[in-house]
Every structure is written in structure tokens, then in C-alpha cells.
Design an enzyme around this catalytic site. Sequence first.
Site, PDB file in Angstrom:
ATOM      1  CG  ASP A  71     -64.572  -6.679 -85.854  1.00  0.00           C
ATOM      2  OD1 ASP A  71     -64.923  -6.837 -84.667  1.00  0.00           O
ATOM      3  OD2 ASP A  71     -63.550  -6.045 -86.177  1.00  0.00           O
ATOM      4  CG  HIS A 125     -61.954  -8.416 -83.535  1.00  0.00           C
ATOM      5  ND1 HIS A 125     -61.892  -7.061 -83.797  1.00  0.00           N
ATOM      6  CD2 HIS A 125     -61.112  -8.625 -82.487  1.00  0.00           C
ATOM      7  CE1 HIS A 125     -61.067  -6.487 -82.946  1.00  0.00           C
ATOM      8  NE2 HIS A 125     -60.579  -7.414 -82.142  1.00  0.00           N
ATOM      9  CB  SER A 149     -57.928  -5.361 -81.343  1.00  0.00           C
ATOM     10  OG  SER A 149     -59.018  -5.653 -80.516  1.00  0.00           O
TER      11      SER A 149
END
Length: 305
Positions: A245, A275, A91
Site C-alpha cells: 500500500d 489498500h 483511507s
Amino acid sequence: MCLSEFTSQKLPLLVKGGASSSFMVVAGHEDICRYFTKESESVVVSVEYCLAPENRFPAQLNDCLAATTHFLETAEDYGVDSGRVIVAGDSAGGQLAALVCQSLVSRPELAKVCAQILIYPGLQAVDFNLPSYQQNRAVPILFRKRAAFYTLQYMNGDASFLEEVLEGYHVPEYRKQQYRKWLCADKIPIQFKARGYKPPVPVSCVNEVYEAVKGLSVPDGSPLLVEDAVLRQLPKTCLVTCEYDVLRDDGLLYKKRLEDNKVPVTWYHIANGFHGILSFFDKGWLTFPSGKKGMDNIVSFIKSL
């Protein structure tokens, strides 16, 4: 996913072939780091960098660079080979991992990083209307508006002009033209548009918005936008993306750029993933088999080096 979680994604340094396992890990990623250590027989160092919005970018990058540089310089003190260091992150940590590797290109006095592992990374803040942003705008745990909000907090310290940034009013036309060869829905394979994609209506830059958030549209914080001369010097790359995502297309576009610059890329796409799914690889009744498979794919990549 709350703000503190998004802005505190940790940057692990995976050191292949260490004599023993050691940990400097943070609670949020301890299970992941321990799994990588055990399954790949690697040393893992997790960097707890300063957080937004109290600290604006590039404070986080500076922390990660300092930690990585120190480790590369002192690897022998930990019984490891400095030529076997992998930089990894997920991320926001994926963005930092990519930036660290790009920054180290200009540090020839240091041992060269062996590989980078980028797990559903956020790699640009220019276009929040790519297909994945449209398709997954309301998919947990990272909504489209939340992604832009976190990015503004991270880069600017506040979320002013959130709606304007979502629509693209923060990017000057000359920047759009400059980045079009790298950052464009046309560069994304057609199969990833199957769930529907509507090209956005072009908008003109609003100078007030640009001046307030201009850090979003420059390469300094967007690894996807760096020049080819830097990209072609990057190490082997493992890149993980998830279908559901908003950041999926950032990964797909970076994969293409790396491959175009002859950087070897191992790509794992989790077709039914969202995600953050790797964090749910071992959570009891909340465990997702795809998360476990993703973890094992990364372990296989590490072992292959």
C-alpha cells in the site's frame, strides 16, 4: 479504485456497548459497518460527507466534525454512553478520523472520544517518495500517481501540477526542515525498506507550484504534521497498515509519533495486504482471508476497550 470511491470513504462512529444496533450507513461500507456492529455489539453511525472535487477540503472535515459533535452531544438519545464513542475511518476517511480527533482536543466541553481506529489512512501530502510510495507505485488498487491525483482533487479541486507534486516541488525548504523530525524515511524501520528504496534527489521548491497547492504542505489537512501538544492528548489508537500500500509509511510514521507522545497504539500490519483489502473480507470468490483477519483484529480492539 475510482475518484468517487476514494473521496467518499465514510467515517463510522463506533459506540461500544449500545443497547441495540442502529445504522446510518452508506452502501459502499454497509457490509463493514454491519460486521462491526454485529461482532462487537456496538452502534455504528456512518457519516456521508460531501465529496471532492465539487467540494474542496475542509468541507469534508466540517461535515464529519458536525456529525461527531452532534452525536457526542445527543448520545443519550440513542441509548449510548457518550464516553464510549470511537471515531474510525479508512483511507481518506482515516485522514478525516484523525483530524476529527485532533480537532476535538480543543473541545473540552464535549465527552472525550474513547479511541480512534485508523485503517490504512492517508496522513500527509508532503512526500510522495517515501519507501512505500516507491515500492508500491504500481500496486492496485491505489497507484502512487492516483494517490497524488486524488489528493489534489480533494484539497485543491483539480489535479494541476500533479507531476511537480509527485517530485516535491510544492514544499518550501523551511517546511522540509520543520517536518524532517517527523516525516523522513529514516524514521521508518529498516525491514520496510527490504524491497528496495532509493532516496530521492533533493529538489528546490517552485514558488508557482507552492502558491497553487500550498494547502498540501500545511498541518491543517495532514494529521501527521500536527504539533506534539495536540498528539499527546489523543485517545487510544488502533492503526491498520498494509505492506502493499502506498499509504503504509504514513501509518508507520504516525504510529511512531503517537508512541513518542505516550499515546497507546495497537498496530495491526497485514503483511500480504493491499489498500482497501478490508472491503474484500466477505465477497465470495473475491474474498481475501487477510481482509477477514484484519476485520476481526479491529473487532478485538473494540471489545478490549
